[in-house]
Design an enzyme around this catalytic site. Structure first.
Site, PDB file in Angstrom:
ATOM      1  N   CYS A   3       0.820  -1.224   0.000  1.00 51.35           N
ATOM      2  CA  CYS A   3       0.000   0.000   0.000  1.00 51.35           C
ATOM      3  C   CYS A   3       0.851   1.271   0.000  1.00 51.35           C
ATOM      4  O   CYS A   3       0.333   2.354  -0.263  1.00 51.35           O
ATOM      5  CB  CYS A   3      -0.956  -0.012   1.180  1.00 51.35           C
ATOM      6  N   HIS A  52      -3.427   6.933   2.858  1.00 51.00           N
ATOM      7  CA  HIS A  52      -3.789   5.662   2.233  1.00 51.00           C
ATOM      8  C   HIS A  52      -5.199   5.297   2.686  1.00 51.00           C
ATOM      9  O   HIS A  52      -5.546   5.425   3.864  1.00 51.00           O
ATOM     10  CB  HIS A  52      -2.786   4.587   2.640  1.00 51.00           C
ATOM     11  N   ASN A  67     -10.051  -0.628  -0.202  1.00 54.25           N
ATOM     12  CA  ASN A  67      -8.600  -0.474  -0.147  1.00 54.25           C
ATOM     13  C   ASN A  67      -8.015  -0.950  -1.479  1.00 54.25           C
ATOM     14  O   ASN A  67      -8.079  -2.136  -1.791  1.00 54.25           O
ATOM     15  CB  ASN A  67      -8.057  -1.314   1.022  1.00 54.25           C
TER      16      ASN A  67
HETATM   17  N1  ACO Z   1     -18.495  -9.478   8.709  1.00 52.66           N
HETATM   18  C1  ACO Z   1     -18.975  -9.818   9.923  1.00 52.66           C
HETATM   19  N2  ACO Z   1     -18.204 -10.194  10.945  1.00 52.66           N
HETATM   20  C2  ACO Z   1     -16.864 -10.205  10.711  1.00 52.66           C
HETATM   21  C3  ACO Z   1     -16.305  -9.857   9.468  1.00 52.66           C
HETATM   22  C4  ACO Z   1     -17.180  -9.491   8.437  1.00 52.66           C
HETATM   23  N3  ACO Z   1     -16.739  -9.133   7.219  1.00 52.66           N
HETATM   24  N4  ACO Z   1     -14.966  -9.961   9.565  1.00 52.66           N
HETATM   25  C5  ACO Z   1     -14.682 -10.343  10.801  1.00 52.66           C
HETATM   26  N5  ACO Z   1     -15.830 -10.511  11.504  1.00 52.66           N
HETATM   27  C6  ACO Z   1     -16.008 -10.929  12.877  1.00 52.66           C
HETATM   28  C7  ACO Z   1     -14.800 -11.631  13.426  1.00 52.66           C
HETATM   29  O1  ACO Z   1     -14.828 -13.000  13.065  1.00 52.66           O
HETATM   30  C8  ACO Z   1     -14.991 -11.433  14.917  1.00 52.66           C
HETATM   31  O2  ACO Z   1     -15.909 -12.373  15.379  1.00 52.66           O
HETATM   32  P1  ACO Z   1     -15.698 -13.098  16.790  1.00 52.66           P
HETATM   33  O3  ACO Z   1     -15.690 -11.992  17.811  1.00 52.66           O
HETATM   34  O4  ACO Z   1     -16.880 -13.997  16.866  1.00 52.66           O
HETATM   35  O5  ACO Z   1     -14.390 -13.820  16.666  1.00 52.66           O
HETATM   36  C9  ACO Z   1     -15.667 -10.079  15.015  1.00 52.66           C
HETATM   37  O6  ACO Z   1     -16.165  -9.779  13.705  1.00 52.66           O
HETATM   38  C10 ACO Z   1     -14.768  -8.955  15.463  1.00 52.66           C
HETATM   39  O7  ACO Z   1     -13.615  -8.990  14.700  1.00 52.66           O
HETATM   40  P2  ACO Z   1     -12.464  -8.003  15.032  1.00 52.66           P
HETATM   41  O8  ACO Z   1     -11.259  -8.487  14.314  1.00 52.66           O
HETATM   42  O9  ACO Z   1     -12.400  -7.749  16.494  1.00 52.66           O
HETATM   43  O10 ACO Z   1     -12.988  -6.663  14.340  1.00 52.66           O
HETATM   44  P3  ACO Z   1     -12.239  -5.294  14.304  1.00 52.66           P
HETATM   45  O11 ACO Z   1     -13.031  -4.277  15.002  1.00 52.66           O
HETATM   46  O12 ACO Z   1     -10.782  -5.415  14.658  1.00 52.66           O
HETATM   47  O13 ACO Z   1     -12.294  -4.955  12.760  1.00 52.66           O
HETATM   48  C11 ACO Z   1     -10.931  -4.975  10.787  1.00 52.66           C
HETATM   49  C12 ACO Z   1     -11.673  -5.803  11.813  1.00 52.66           C
HETATM   50  C13 ACO Z   1     -11.932  -4.120  10.042  1.00 52.66           C
HETATM   51  C14 ACO Z   1     -10.238  -5.901   9.782  1.00 52.66           C
HETATM   52  C15 ACO Z   1      -9.914  -4.086  11.517  1.00 52.66           C
HETATM   53  O14 ACO Z   1      -9.094  -4.857  12.369  1.00 52.66           O
HETATM   54  C16 ACO Z   1      -9.052  -3.324  10.561  1.00 52.66           C
HETATM   55  O15 ACO Z   1      -9.513  -2.470   9.851  1.00 52.66           O
HETATM   56  N6  ACO Z   1      -7.735  -3.575  10.541  1.00 52.66           N
HETATM   57  C17 ACO Z   1      -6.861  -2.954   9.611  1.00 52.66           C
HETATM   58  C18 ACO Z   1      -6.778  -3.849   8.478  1.00 52.66           C
HETATM   59  C19 ACO Z   1      -6.645  -3.156   7.160  1.00 52.66           C
HETATM   60  O16 ACO Z   1      -7.107  -2.081   6.908  1.00 52.66           O
HETATM   61  N7  ACO Z   1      -5.980  -3.886   6.282  1.00 52.66           N
HETATM   62  C20 ACO Z   1      -5.831  -3.475   4.961  1.00 52.66           C
HETATM   63  C21 ACO Z   1      -4.485  -3.780   4.476  1.00 52.66           C
HETATM   64  S1  ACO Z   1      -3.263  -2.943   5.357  1.00 52.66           S
HETATM   65  C22 ACO Z   1      -3.332  -1.380   4.995  1.00 52.66           C
HETATM   66  O17 ACO Z   1      -3.808  -1.052   3.947  1.00 52.66           O
HETATM   67  C23 ACO Z   1      -2.777  -0.408   5.926  1.00 52.66           C
END
Ligand code: ACO
Length: 324
Positions: free
Chosen positions: A114, A251, A281
Protein backbone atom coordinates in the site's frame (compact mmCIF):
# COMPACT_ATOMS: atom_id res chain seq x y z
CA UNK A 1 18.54 27.21 -8.81
CA UNK A 2 17.15 24.01 -7.36
CA UNK A 3 15.76 21.14 -9.50
CA UNK A 4 12.38 19.89 -8.35
CA UNK A 5 9.85 17.53 -9.87
CA UNK A 6 6.40 19.00 -10.41
CA UNK A 7 3.11 17.26 -11.13
CA UNK A 8 1.77 18.11 -14.58
CA UNK A 9 -1.06 15.57 -14.79
CA UNK A 10 -3.08 13.02 -12.86
CA UNK A 11 -5.35 10.28 -14.18
CA UNK A 12 -7.25 7.31 -12.86
CA UNK A 13 -9.24 4.32 -13.97
CA UNK A 14 -11.86 2.27 -12.16
CA UNK A 15 -13.39 -0.91 -13.60
CA UNK A 16 -17.13 -0.70 -14.31
CA UNK A 17 -18.35 -3.47 -12.00
CA UNK A 18 -19.31 -2.25 -8.53
CA UNK A 19 -19.55 -4.74 -5.67
CA UNK A 20 -21.67 -3.44 -2.79
CA UNK A 21 -21.70 -4.60 0.80
CA UNK A 22 -25.12 -6.13 0.16
CA UNK A 23 -23.61 -8.11 -2.74
CA UNK A 24 -20.90 -9.36 -0.36
CA UNK A 25 -23.48 -10.42 2.19
CA UNK A 26 -24.75 -12.89 -0.43
CA UNK A 27 -21.24 -14.38 -0.69
CA UNK A 28 -20.04 -14.60 2.96
CA UNK A 29 -21.59 -14.20 6.40
CA UNK A 30 -21.41 -10.43 6.73
CA UNK A 31 -23.64 -7.36 6.52
CA UNK A 32 -23.60 -3.84 5.15
CA UNK A 33 -23.87 -2.58 8.74
CA UNK A 34 -20.78 -4.55 9.93
CA UNK A 35 -18.64 -3.49 6.99
CA UNK A 36 -19.71 0.18 7.13
CA UNK A 37 -19.23 0.61 10.86
CA UNK A 38 -15.89 -1.27 11.05
CA UNK A 39 -14.32 0.05 7.82
CA UNK A 40 -16.35 2.90 6.30
CA UNK A 41 -16.51 0.95 3.02
CA UNK A 42 -19.84 0.89 1.13
CA UNK A 43 -18.71 -0.43 -2.26
CA UNK A 44 -15.62 -1.25 -4.32
CA UNK A 45 -14.85 -1.71 -8.04
CA UNK A 46 -13.90 -5.15 -9.35
CA UNK A 47 -12.10 -5.82 -12.66
CA UNK A 48 -13.82 -8.47 -14.74
CA UNK A 49 -11.63 -8.82 -17.80
CA UNK A 50 -9.01 -6.09 -17.36
CA UNK A 51 -5.54 -6.77 -16.03
CA UNK A 52 -3.47 -4.57 -13.74
CA UNK A 53 -1.33 -3.33 -16.66
CA UNK A 54 -4.39 -2.53 -18.77
CA UNK A 55 -5.96 -0.48 -15.95
CA UNK A 56 -2.58 1.17 -15.31
CA UNK A 57 -2.26 2.09 -18.98
CA UNK A 58 -5.70 3.72 -18.94
CA UNK A 59 -4.78 5.78 -15.86
CA UNK A 60 -1.40 6.72 -17.40
CA UNK A 61 -3.03 7.79 -20.69
CA UNK A 62 -5.49 9.98 -18.77
CA UNK A 63 -2.61 11.56 -16.83
CA UNK A 64 -0.65 12.24 -20.04
CA UNK A 65 -3.76 13.78 -21.59
CA UNK A 66 -4.18 16.09 -18.61
CA UNK A 67 -0.46 16.95 -18.83
CA UNK A 68 -0.94 17.64 -22.56
CA UNK A 69 2.14 15.64 -23.50
CA UNK A 70 2.70 12.65 -25.78
CA UNK A 71 3.79 9.17 -24.56
CA UNK A 72 6.89 9.82 -26.71
CA UNK A 73 7.94 12.50 -24.19
CA UNK A 74 8.06 10.01 -21.31
CA UNK A 75 11.56 9.14 -20.01
CA UNK A 76 10.61 6.70 -17.24
CA UNK A 77 7.71 4.52 -16.08
CA UNK A 78 7.47 3.20 -12.52
CA UNK A 79 4.51 1.00 -11.66
CA UNK A 80 3.79 0.15 -8.03
CA UNK A 81 1.74 -3.03 -7.65
CA UNK A 82 1.51 -6.32 -5.79
CA UNK A 83 -0.68 -7.80 -8.53
CA UNK A 84 1.44 -7.73 -11.73
CA UNK A 85 0.17 -9.36 -14.95
CA UNK A 86 3.14 -11.72 -15.23
CA UNK A 87 6.07 -12.63 -13.03
CA UNK A 88 8.27 -11.26 -15.80
CA UNK A 89 8.48 -8.96 -17.72
CA UNK A 90 7.29 -6.15 -15.48
CA UNK A 91 3.81 -4.69 -15.89
CA UNK A 92 5.44 -1.25 -16.31
CA UNK A 93 6.97 -2.55 -19.57
CA UNK A 94 3.50 -3.65 -20.69
CA UNK A 95 2.09 -0.21 -19.86
CA UNK A 96 4.83 1.36 -22.02
CA UNK A 97 3.92 -1.00 -24.86
CA UNK A 98 0.19 -0.21 -24.60
CA UNK A 99 0.52 3.57 -24.37
CA UNK A 100 3.34 3.71 -26.95
CA UNK A 101 6.45 5.13 -25.31
CA UNK A 102 9.65 5.39 -27.36
CA UNK A 103 11.99 2.37 -27.51
CA UNK A 104 14.61 2.53 -24.78
CA UNK A 105 12.39 4.17 -22.15
CA UNK A 106 13.24 2.54 -18.80
CA UNK A 107 10.28 0.93 -17.03
CA UNK A 108 10.08 -1.21 -13.93
CA UNK A 109 7.71 -2.37 -11.20
CA UNK A 110 8.14 -1.88 -7.50
CA UNK A 111 6.53 -3.95 -4.77
CA UNK A 112 5.91 -1.99 -1.61
CA UNK A 113 2.24 -2.89 -1.07
CA UNK A 114 0.00 0.00 0.00
CA UNK A 115 3.03 2.32 0.26
CA UNK A 116 3.92 1.63 -3.38
CA UNK A 117 2.88 5.00 -4.80
CA UNK A 118 4.90 6.93 -2.19
CA UNK A 119 7.89 4.65 -2.92
CA UNK A 120 7.47 5.25 -6.69
CA UNK A 121 7.20 9.00 -6.10
CA UNK A 122 10.38 8.95 -4.01
CA UNK A 123 12.35 7.09 -6.71
CA UNK A 124 11.09 9.21 -9.60
CA UNK A 125 11.64 12.46 -7.69
CA UNK A 126 15.22 11.49 -6.88
CA UNK A 127 15.96 10.47 -10.48
CA UNK A 128 14.54 13.76 -11.75
CA UNK A 129 16.48 15.81 -9.19
CA UNK A 130 19.69 13.98 -10.20
CA UNK A 131 19.04 14.93 -13.83
CA UNK A 132 18.72 11.30 -14.98
CA UNK A 133 15.23 11.83 -16.45
CA UNK A 134 13.01 14.83 -17.19
CA UNK A 135 9.54 13.33 -17.41
CA UNK A 136 8.31 10.33 -15.43
CA UNK A 137 4.99 8.49 -15.28
CA UNK A 138 4.35 6.92 -11.89
CA UNK A 139 1.42 4.59 -11.39
CA UNK A 140 -0.24 2.66 -8.60
CA UNK A 141 -2.45 -0.12 -10.00
CA UNK A 142 -3.94 -3.22 -8.45
CA UNK A 143 -6.21 -6.11 -9.26
CA UNK A 144 -6.48 -7.18 -5.63
CA UNK A 145 -9.62 -9.19 -6.38
CA UNK A 146 -7.24 -11.85 -7.76
CA UNK A 147 -5.42 -12.31 -4.42
CA UNK A 148 -8.47 -12.13 -2.19
CA UNK A 149 -10.02 -15.32 -0.86
CA UNK A 150 -13.70 -14.65 -1.58
CA UNK A 151 -14.72 -17.13 1.13
CA UNK A 152 -12.78 -15.28 3.88
CA UNK A 153 -14.97 -12.54 5.38
CA UNK A 154 -12.01 -11.20 7.41
CA UNK A 155 -10.33 -9.92 4.26
CA UNK A 156 -12.63 -10.03 1.22
CA UNK A 157 -14.76 -7.09 2.37
CA UNK A 158 -11.76 -4.74 2.49
CA UNK A 159 -10.24 -4.58 -0.99
CA UNK A 160 -10.98 -3.23 -4.46
CA UNK A 161 -9.40 -2.83 -7.91
CA UNK A 162 -8.29 0.31 -9.77
CA UNK A 163 -5.41 2.46 -10.95
CA UNK A 164 -4.11 6.00 -10.44
CA UNK A 165 -1.24 7.72 -12.23
CA UNK A 166 0.71 10.95 -12.21
CA UNK A 167 3.12 12.64 -14.61
CA UNK A 168 6.15 14.30 -13.01
CA UNK A 169 8.40 16.75 -14.86
CA UNK A 170 11.64 18.50 -13.92
CA UNK A 171 11.19 22.16 -13.00
CA UNK A 172 13.25 24.84 -11.28
CA UNK A 173 12.59 26.10 -7.79
CA UNK A 174 14.16 28.28 -5.13
CA UNK A 175 14.69 25.27 -2.86
CA UNK A 176 12.24 26.42 -0.21
CA UNK A 177 8.74 25.50 0.93
CA UNK A 178 7.11 27.99 -1.46
CA UNK A 179 8.21 25.87 -4.46
CA UNK A 180 5.84 23.91 -6.66
CA UNK A 181 6.37 20.16 -6.86
CA UNK A 182 7.67 17.47 -4.55
CA UNK A 183 8.94 19.22 -1.42
CA UNK A 184 9.84 16.13 0.60
CA UNK A 185 9.56 12.35 0.68
CA UNK A 186 10.37 9.67 3.24
CA UNK A 187 10.09 5.87 3.03
CA UNK A 188 10.53 3.08 5.59
CA UNK A 189 10.17 -0.68 6.10
CA UNK A 190 10.22 -3.07 9.06
CA UNK A 191 10.53 -6.79 8.29
CA UNK A 192 9.74 -7.78 11.86
CA UNK A 193 6.09 -7.25 10.86
CA UNK A 194 6.33 -9.57 7.80
CA UNK A 195 3.83 -12.09 9.20
CA UNK A 196 1.11 -9.58 10.10
CA UNK A 197 0.08 -8.98 6.46
CA UNK A 198 1.12 -11.25 3.59
CA UNK A 199 -0.06 -13.54 0.82
CA UNK A 200 -0.07 -17.28 1.41
CA UNK A 201 2.00 -17.92 -1.71
CA UNK A 202 4.56 -16.59 -4.14
CA UNK A 203 6.79 -17.55 -7.05
CA UNK A 204 9.69 -19.03 -5.07
CA UNK A 205 7.53 -20.74 -2.48
CA UNK A 206 4.24 -22.11 -3.80
CA UNK A 207 4.56 -20.96 -7.44
CA UNK A 208 1.19 -19.24 -7.17
CA UNK A 209 0.20 -15.82 -5.88
CA UNK A 210 -1.67 -17.03 -2.78
CA UNK A 211 -4.30 -15.09 -0.87
CA UNK A 212 -4.10 -12.10 1.46
CA UNK A 213 -3.88 -12.95 5.15
CA UNK A 214 -3.63 -10.41 7.91
CA UNK A 215 -3.69 -9.80 11.60
CA UNK A 216 -6.24 -6.99 11.38
CA UNK A 217 -5.80 -5.67 14.92
CA UNK A 218 -1.98 -5.45 14.63
CA UNK A 219 -2.21 -3.80 11.22
CA UNK A 220 -4.71 -1.28 12.60
CA UNK A 221 -2.52 -0.43 15.59
CA UNK A 222 0.63 0.12 13.52
CA UNK A 223 -1.20 1.89 10.71
CA UNK A 224 -2.35 4.87 12.78
CA UNK A 225 1.13 5.36 14.28
CA UNK A 226 3.11 4.86 11.04
CA UNK A 227 0.79 6.96 8.88
CA UNK A 228 0.87 9.80 11.43
CA UNK A 229 4.65 9.67 11.88
CA UNK A 230 5.32 9.57 8.13
CA UNK A 231 3.12 12.64 7.60
CA UNK A 232 4.88 14.46 10.46
CA UNK A 233 8.34 13.59 9.12
CA UNK A 234 7.42 14.65 5.58
CA UNK A 235 6.07 18.00 6.86
CA UNK A 236 9.19 18.57 8.98
CA UNK A 237 11.49 17.78 6.03
CA UNK A 238 9.51 20.15 3.82
CA UNK A 239 9.60 22.83 6.55
CA UNK A 240 5.84 23.24 6.57
CA UNK A 241 3.38 22.74 9.39
CA UNK A 242 -0.12 21.32 9.53
CA UNK A 243 -1.76 24.73 9.17
CA UNK A 244 -0.04 25.20 5.78
CA UNK A 245 -1.54 21.97 4.46
CA UNK A 246 -4.63 22.14 2.24
CA UNK A 247 -5.26 18.39 2.06
CA UNK A 248 -4.20 15.32 4.01
CA UNK A 249 -4.30 12.38 1.57
CA UNK A 250 -3.86 9.19 3.62
CA UNK A 251 -3.79 5.66 2.23
CA UNK A 252 -7.42 4.57 2.01
CA UNK A 253 -7.59 1.39 4.11
CA UNK A 254 -10.26 2.01 6.70
CA UNK A 255 -12.17 5.13 7.80
CA UNK A 256 -11.28 4.45 11.43
CA UNK A 257 -7.57 4.47 10.53
CA UNK A 258 -8.05 7.65 8.47
CA UNK A 259 -9.95 9.34 11.33
CA UNK A 260 -7.26 8.23 13.81
CA UNK A 261 -4.51 9.78 11.69
CA UNK A 262 -6.50 13.00 11.19
CA UNK A 263 -7.04 13.28 14.94
CA UNK A 264 -3.39 12.53 15.74
CA UNK A 265 -2.27 15.23 13.30
CA UNK A 266 -5.03 17.59 14.54
CA UNK A 267 -6.15 18.04 10.96
CA UNK A 268 -9.74 19.32 10.54
CA UNK A 269 -11.97 16.63 9.00
CA UNK A 270 -12.82 18.84 6.03
CA UNK A 271 -9.14 18.80 5.02
CA UNK A 272 -8.92 15.00 4.93
CA UNK A 273 -9.50 13.28 1.58
CA UNK A 274 -11.71 10.17 1.90
CA UNK A 275 -12.37 7.74 -0.95
CA UNK A 276 -12.38 4.44 0.94
CA UNK A 277 -16.19 4.51 1.06
CA UNK A 278 -16.51 3.87 -2.69
CA UNK A 279 -13.06 2.40 -3.57
CA UNK A 280 -12.32 0.10 -0.63
CA UNK A 281 -8.60 -0.47 -0.15
CA UNK A 282 -6.87 -0.40 -3.55
CA UNK A 283 -3.35 -0.66 -2.07
CA UNK A 284 -0.77 1.18 -4.25
CA UNK A 285 -3.54 2.77 -6.32
CA UNK A 286 -5.34 4.38 -3.40
CA UNK A 287 -3.47 7.70 -3.10
CA UNK A 288 -3.20 8.64 -6.82
CA UNK A 289 -6.79 7.47 -7.36
CA UNK A 290 -8.04 9.69 -4.54
CA UNK A 291 -6.03 12.70 -5.75
CA UNK A 292 -7.06 12.29 -9.40
CA UNK A 293 -10.74 11.86 -8.57
CA UNK A 294 -10.71 14.96 -6.35
CA UNK A 295 -8.92 17.04 -8.99
CA UNK A 296 -11.60 15.95 -11.47
CA UNK A 297 -14.38 16.95 -9.06
CA UNK A 298 -12.74 20.35 -8.49
CA UNK A 299 -11.98 19.82 -4.80
CA UNK A 300 -8.17 19.69 -5.11
CA UNK A 301 -6.69 22.61 -7.08
CA UNK A 302 -3.42 23.62 -8.66
CA UNK A 303 -1.30 25.35 -6.01
CA UNK A 304 -2.73 23.24 -3.14
CA UNK A 305 -0.28 21.82 -0.61
CA UNK A 306 -0.83 18.10 0.07
CA UNK A 307 0.63 15.74 2.63
CA UNK A 308 0.50 12.12 1.46
CA UNK A 309 0.96 9.21 3.85
CA UNK A 310 0.84 5.46 3.26
CA UNK A 311 1.39 2.17 5.08
CA UNK A 312 1.16 -1.43 3.98
CA UNK A 313 2.45 -5.01 4.03
CA UNK A 314 6.06 -5.47 5.10
CA UNK A 315 5.38 -3.33 6.97
CA UNK A 316 6.27 -0.47 4.64
CA UNK A 317 5.31 3.14 5.18
CA UNK A 318 6.18 6.59 3.93
CA UNK A 319 5.06 10.13 3.33
CA UNK A 320 5.48 13.13 1.04
CA UNK A 321 4.64 16.82 0.90
CA UNK A 322 3.80 18.09 -2.57
CA UNK A 323 2.52 21.37 -3.98
CA UNK A 324 0.42 20.84 -7.11
N1 ACO B 1 -18.49 -9.48 8.71
C1 ACO B 1 -18.97 -9.82 9.92
N2 ACO B 1 -18.20 -10.19 10.95
C2 ACO B 1 -16.86 -10.20 10.71
C3 ACO B 1 -16.31 -9.86 9.47
C4 ACO B 1 -17.18 -9.49 8.44
N3 ACO B 1 -16.74 -9.13 7.22
N4 ACO B 1 -14.97 -9.96 9.56
C5 ACO B 1 -14.68 -10.34 10.80
N5 ACO B 1 -15.83 -10.51 11.50
C6 ACO B 1 -16.01 -10.93 12.88
C7 ACO B 1 -14.80 -11.63 13.43
O1 ACO B 1 -14.83 -13.00 13.06
C8 ACO B 1 -14.99 -11.43 14.92
O2 ACO B 1 -15.91 -12.37 15.38
P1 ACO B 1 -15.70 -13.10 16.79
O3 ACO B 1 -15.69 -11.99 17.81
O4 ACO B 1 -16.88 -14.00 16.87
O5 ACO B 1 -14.39 -13.82 16.67
C9 ACO B 1 -15.67 -10.08 15.01
O6 ACO B 1 -16.17 -9.78 13.71
C10 ACO B 1 -14.77 -8.95 15.46
O7 ACO B 1 -13.61 -8.99 14.70
P2 ACO B 1 -12.46 -8.00 15.03
O8 ACO B 1 -11.26 -8.49 14.31
O9 ACO B 1 -12.40 -7.75 16.49
O10 ACO B 1 -12.99 -6.66 14.34
P3 ACO B 1 -12.24 -5.29 14.30
O11 ACO B 1 -13.03 -4.28 15.00
O12 ACO B 1 -10.78 -5.42 14.66
O13 ACO B 1 -12.29 -4.95 12.76
C11 ACO B 1 -10.93 -4.97 10.79
C12 ACO B 1 -11.67 -5.80 11.81
C13 ACO B 1 -11.93 -4.12 10.04
C14 ACO B 1 -10.24 -5.90 9.78
C15 ACO B 1 -9.91 -4.09 11.52
O14 ACO B 1 -9.09 -4.86 12.37
C16 ACO B 1 -9.05 -3.32 10.56
O15 ACO B 1 -9.51 -2.47 9.85
N6 ACO B 1 -7.74 -3.57 10.54
C17 ACO B 1 -6.86 -2.95 9.61
C18 ACO B 1 -6.78 -3.85 8.48
C19 ACO B 1 -6.64 -3.16 7.16
O16 ACO B 1 -7.11 -2.08 6.91
N7 ACO B 1 -5.98 -3.89 6.28
C20 ACO B 1 -5.83 -3.47 4.96
C21 ACO B 1 -4.48 -3.78 4.48
S1 ACO B 1 -3.26 -2.94 5.36
C22 ACO B 1 -3.33 -1.38 4.99
O17 ACO B 1 -3.81 -1.05 3.95
C23 ACO B 1 -2.78 -0.41 5.93
Amino acid sequence: MFIRSEFIGFGHYLPKKILTNDDLSQMVETSDEWIRTRTGIRSRHIAEDETTAEMAAKAASAALQQAKISPQDVDLIILASVTPDNTTPSSAIKVGKIIGVKAGTPAFDISAACSGFVYALTLADNMIRLGQVKTAVIIGAERLSKIVDWTDRNTCVLFGDGAGAAVLRACEGAGNSADTGVLSTCIYADGSQYDNLYTTGGVSTTQNAGFVQMNGKEVFKHAVVSLSEAAETAMKKAQVNKDDIDWLVPHQANIRIIDGVGEHLEMPKEKVIVAVDHHGNTSAASIPLAISENIESGKIHKGNLLVLTAMGAGFTWGGAVVRL
